[in-house]
Design a protein around this motif. Structure first.
Motif, PDB file in Angstrom:
ATOM      1  N   UNK A  30      58.069  -3.431  12.193  1.00 52.54           N
ATOM      2  CA  UNK A  30      57.285  -3.196  13.397  1.00 52.54           C
ATOM      3  C   UNK A  30      56.747  -1.772  13.416  1.00 52.54           C
ATOM      4  N   UNK A  31      55.437  -1.641  13.608  1.00 49.09           N
ATOM      5  CA  UNK A  31      54.861  -0.323  13.753  1.00 49.09           C
ATOM      6  C   UNK A  31      55.331   0.332  15.038  1.00 49.09           C
ATOM      7  N   UNK A  32      55.607  -0.486  16.024  1.00 54.93           N
ATOM      8  CA  UNK A  32      56.116   0.059  17.275  1.00 54.93           C
ATOM      9  C   UNK A  32      57.479   0.687  17.043  1.00 54.93           C
ATOM     10  N   UNK A  33      58.330  -0.043  16.310  1.00 63.54           N
ATOM     11  CA  UNK A  33      59.665   0.469  16.025  1.00 63.54           C
ATOM     12  C   UNK A  33      59.596   1.716  15.168  1.00 63.54           C
ATOM     13  N   UNK A  34      58.698   1.700  14.168  1.00 66.91           N
ATOM     14  CA  UNK A  34      58.605   2.846  13.266  1.00 66.91           C
ATOM     15  C   UNK A  34      58.114   4.083  13.984  1.00 66.91           C
ATOM     16  N   UNK A  35      57.357   3.899  15.053  1.00 69.07           N
ATOM     17  CA  UNK A  35      56.791   5.043  15.768  1.00 69.07           C
ATOM     18  C   UNK A  35      57.575   5.397  17.026  1.00 69.07           C
ATOM     19  N   UNK A  36      58.739   4.726  17.228  1.00 70.05           N
ATOM     20  CA  UNK A  36      59.506   4.954  18.453  1.00 70.05           C
ATOM     21  C   UNK A  36      59.891   6.417  18.594  1.00 70.05           C
ATOM     22  N   UNK A  37      60.401   6.996  17.521  1.00 73.26           N
ATOM     23  CA  UNK A  37      60.741   8.422  17.545  1.00 73.26           C
ATOM     24  C   UNK A  37      59.475   9.204  17.260  1.00 73.26           C
ATOM     25  N   UNK A  38      58.694   9.466  18.308  1.00 74.92           N
ATOM     26  CA  UNK A  38      57.366  10.051  18.142  1.00 74.92           C
ATOM     27  C   UNK A  38      57.411  11.417  17.476  1.00 74.92           C
ATOM     28  N   UNK A  39      58.551  12.120  17.586  1.00 72.78           N
ATOM     29  CA  UNK A  39      58.653  13.435  16.978  1.00 72.78           C
ATOM     30  C   UNK A  39      58.968  13.364  15.487  1.00 72.78           C
ATOM     31  N   UNK A  40      59.261  12.183  14.979  1.00 73.15           N
ATOM     32  CA  UNK A  40      59.612  12.030  13.577  1.00 73.15           C
ATOM     33  C   UNK A  40      58.457  11.374  12.837  1.00 73.15           C
ATOM     34  N   UNK A  41      57.672  12.182  12.138  1.00 72.85           N
ATOM     35  CA  UNK A  41      56.496  11.659  11.442  1.00 72.85           C
ATOM     36  C   UNK A  41      56.884  10.683  10.334  1.00 72.85           C
ATOM     37  N   UNK A  42      58.110  10.785   9.844  1.00 76.33           N
ATOM     38  CA  UNK A  42      58.532   9.922   8.742  1.00 76.33           C
ATOM     39  C   UNK A  42      58.880   8.508   9.203  1.00 76.33           C
ATOM     40  N   UNK A  43      58.753   8.251  10.482  1.00 75.95           N
ATOM     41  CA  UNK A  43      58.917   6.900  10.999  1.00 75.95           C
ATOM     42  C   UNK A  43      57.561   6.190  11.136  1.00 75.95           C
ATOM     43  N   UNK A  44      56.479   6.859  10.761  1.00 75.94           N
ATOM     44  CA  UNK A  44      55.143   6.295  10.957  1.00 75.94           C
ATOM     45  C   UNK A  44      54.660   5.588   9.699  1.00 75.94           C
ATOM     46  N   UNK A  45      53.844   4.542   9.854  1.00 73.35           N
ATOM     47  CA  UNK A  45      53.309   3.807   8.702  1.00 73.35           C
ATOM     48  C   UNK A  45      52.565   4.702   7.721  1.00 73.35           C
ATOM     49  N   UNK A  46      51.826   5.692   8.230  1.00 71.80           N
ATOM     50  CA  UNK A  46      51.061   6.583   7.357  1.00 71.80           C
ATOM     51  C   UNK A  46      51.954   7.242   6.320  1.00 71.80           C
ATOM     52  N   UNK A  47      53.097   7.759   6.763  1.00 73.10           N
ATOM     53  CA  UNK A  47      53.979   8.462   5.829  1.00 73.10           C
ATOM     54  C   UNK A  47      54.730   7.512   4.913  1.00 73.10           C
ATOM     55  N   UNK A  48      55.068   6.327   5.397  1.00 74.12           N
ATOM     56  CA  UNK A  48      55.701   5.336   4.515  1.00 74.12           C
ATOM     57  C   UNK A  48      54.780   5.030   3.338  1.00 74.12           C
ATOM     58  N   UNK A  49      53.506   4.788   3.625  1.00 79.03           N
ATOM     59  CA  UNK A  49      52.562   4.447   2.555  1.00 79.03           C
ATOM     60  C   UNK A  49      52.330   5.632   1.618  1.00 79.03           C
ATOM     61  N   UNK A  50      52.202   6.850   2.190  1.00 78.02           N
ATOM     62  CA  UNK A  50      51.993   8.028   1.358  1.00 78.02           C
ATOM     63  C   UNK A  50      53.169   8.255   0.407  1.00 78.02           C
ATOM     64  N   UNK A  51      54.385   8.022   0.902  1.00 74.33           N
ATOM     65  CA  UNK A  51      55.557   8.265   0.064  1.00 74.33           C
ATOM     66  C   UNK A  51      55.753   7.166  -0.977  1.00 74.33           C
ATOM     67  N   UNK A  52      55.317   5.954  -0.689  1.00 72.36           N
ATOM     68  CA  UNK A  52      55.328   4.928  -1.732  1.00 72.36           C
ATOM     69  C   UNK A  52      54.412   5.341  -2.882  1.00 72.36           C
ATOM     70  N   UNK A  53      53.233   5.868  -2.541  1.00 74.26           N
ATOM     71  CA  UNK A  53      52.323   6.352  -3.586  1.00 74.26           C
ATOM     72  C   UNK A  53      52.904   7.573  -4.296  1.00 74.26           C
ATOM     73  N   UNK A  54      53.562   8.458  -3.542  1.00 72.77           N
ATOM     74  CA  UNK A  54      54.178   9.657  -4.102  1.00 72.77           C
ATOM     75  C   UNK A  54      55.260   9.303  -5.114  1.00 72.77           C
ATOM     76  N   UNK A  55      56.088   8.318  -4.781  1.00 76.30           N
ATOM     77  CA  UNK A  55      57.210   7.952  -5.635  1.00 76.30           C
ATOM     78  C   UNK A  55      56.812   7.031  -6.783  1.00 76.30           C
ATOM     79  N   UNK A  56      55.863   6.124  -6.538  1.00 77.34           N
ATOM     80  CA  UNK A  56      55.605   5.060  -7.525  1.00 77.34           C
ATOM     81  C   UNK A  56      54.175   5.013  -8.041  1.00 77.34           C
ATOM     82  N   UNK A  57      53.274   5.833  -7.509  1.00 81.33           N
ATOM     83  CA  UNK A  57      51.876   5.697  -7.886  1.00 81.33           C
ATOM     84  C   UNK A  57      51.296   6.811  -8.707  1.00 81.33           C
TER      85      UNK A  57
END
Length: 291
Positions: A30-57
């Protein structure tokens, strides 16, 4: 194989894992769940996707398709001013005397342009930036603080080179989407990393023929980092539905009486602190107004 896709209508991410027997398990994040902690950018879809590319792309050739390094990206404002200065010997047999920098920020490119052009006008929407420009024009230097680590700062001096005639530069606060007609015409207009921070970039591009003499040039750099907080999506030149911002820019400029004469990439580097930098590779395009 893991595949991430957005279900915009439902507000969920779908992570699908395909097995060799074509069976699939689907996990909904859930994007809602991932963004619940608004102060934590690492809970947002944007950072999840960026880090997948960082680690595996990073083994993909298109992850970093540029040959330039960080050292090639220093002194962007000096290099872009030199790009403009080179146009004075482009075979037109007209010595440029007026240059306009739209989105001049704190003015380094303007002062560099003053080495070549008799008159340089810098315009920025930020009054704070314009105030810095005018202070540098008046005194030739000013101090600033640079973040080194955490809450540690060091003090440095911004200085204008001794061979720059600062009186050639004039700075104004202004709106790139609604330029004052009294500015007159220029031999070269510079727009460095501005387009994707304008609410209506097309309005700016449409106005350019009124400010460029026939045969004159417009030099544009942009990383095309579109964000809806600056530019409504319907005003983007590209970057959605498979549309290219580069193609949108070229099409718009041609519609307004310019021809593309050169393009490349021109990197710049912004320091955040001693061990973190932004390395950016904007698109560089040089347009000439048709005679």
């Amino acid at each position: 194989m893991l595949h991430l896709s957005r279900f915009v209508s439902t507000g969920f991410f779908r992570a699908a894992t395909r097995a060799t027997n074509n069976s699939a398990s689907i996990v909904y994040l859930s994007r809602v769940k991932m963004a619940t902690a608004s102060s934590n950018i690492y809970e947002t879809p944007k950072y999840v996707q960026e880090y997948l590319a960082f680690h595996f792309g990073q083994d993909r050739s298109d992850y970093l398709p540029f040959a330039s390094s960080a050292k090639d990206a220093v002194d962007f404002n000096v290099r872009i001013a030199q790009e403009c200065a080179q146009l004075s010997s482009s075979g037109q047999h007209v010595q440029p005397t007026r240059a306009l920098d739209i989105g001049c920020a704190v003015g380094r490119a303007c002062f560099e342009l003053a080495k070549t052009f008799d008159e340089v006008v810098g315009i920025d929407y930020s009054q704070s930036f314009v105030d810095c420009c005018n202070e540098l024009k008046r005194t030739g230097s000013m101090s600033y603080e640079r973040l080194d680590e955490g809450a540690n700062y060091s003090t440095h001096i911004a200085e204008i080179a001794f061979d720059v005639d600062r009186s050639r530069c004039t700075f104004f606060q202004g709106d790139a989407c609604s330029l004052d007609a009294s500015l007159g015409t220029f031999d070269v207009i510079l727009m460095a990393n501005l387009l994707c921070r304008l609410p209506k970039p097309e309005d700016c591009l449409e106005s350019l023929p009124r400010f460029v003499r026939p045969g004159g040039y417009v030099v544009i750099t942009s990383p095309f980092s579109w964000l809806e907080q600056f530019t409504p999506k319907e005003n983007w030149l590209g970057g959605y539905d498979g549309k290219s911002s580069r193609d949108g820019l070229v099409y718009s400029m041609e519609e307004h009486g310019f021809k593309l004469v050169r393009e490349s990439a021109i990197p710049f580097l912004i320091r955040e602190h001693a061990r973190k930098y932004q390395l950016v590779f904007p698109h560089l395009s040089v347009f000439q107004r048709k005679v």
